[in-house]
Motif scaffolding. Structure first.
Motif: not given
Length: 178
Positions: A146-147, A150, A153-154, A165
């Protein structure tokens, strides 16, 4: 009227003799075989033409022969059905084996793809995932830590990240929204 029918599954030969006197017909009662074998034999006609006596005397034998021929035909058909069932079972086993190999391959390929994308720099992974099919990209992102997902996605454009998302959120729902 006296009717004698012989034949197998549709190939029937029938002998019909008109009787002038209905009293000559055999009543419905039957006699047990003297040997007590349990077979029932028709009561022979006491009077009548030779054809009537012949027909009444061979009726049981003709019926027995017809049943034997039908039984033989049914056994042949059963053997054919058994062969077809065996062939279908063989095909089913072959298909299940192929399907298992395919699923194993896809799972392995998916694991490798996830490892590749998780090892990429976030900006490079974001660029490639944005160009990919949204469902596939979301599937890959859901399997990445997940990190790391993220950060990827950023690095994506706002619209692509929002779409992925949304797909990931829809896939993680426990109930069907429809």
């Amino acid at each position: 009227m006296l009717v004698l029918s012989t034949g197998v599954l549709g190939a029937t030969e029938t002998l019909v003799e008109q009787l002038d006197d209905p009293a000559l017909l055999v009543p419905e009662e039957a006699l047990l075989d003297e040997a007590a074998t349990g077979t029932v034999r028709a009561k022979p006609l006491e009077s009548g033409t030779d054809v009537e006596r012949f027909c009444s005397n061979i009726a049981d034998a003709a019926r027995d022969r017809r049943y034997a021929l039908q039984k033989d035909e049914l056994q042949v058909l059963q053997q054919e059905i058994d062969k077809r069932i065996a062939a279908l079972e063989e095909k089913r086993a072959e298909y299940e084996s192929w399907l298992k190999r395919r699923e194993d391959f896809l799972a392995k390929a998916k694991e490798d793809v996830v490892k590749i994308y998780s090892g990429m720099k976030p900006d490079a992974a974001a660029e490639r995932l944005a160009e990919m099919d949204a469902v596939l990209a979301a599937s890959i992102l859901m399997q990445i830590e997940p990190r790391k997902a993220g950060v990827i996605l950023n690095e994506m454009e706002r619209k692509a990240a929002a779409m992925l998302t949304g797909v990931m959120a829809a896939a993680s729902r426990r109930t069907d929204p429809s």
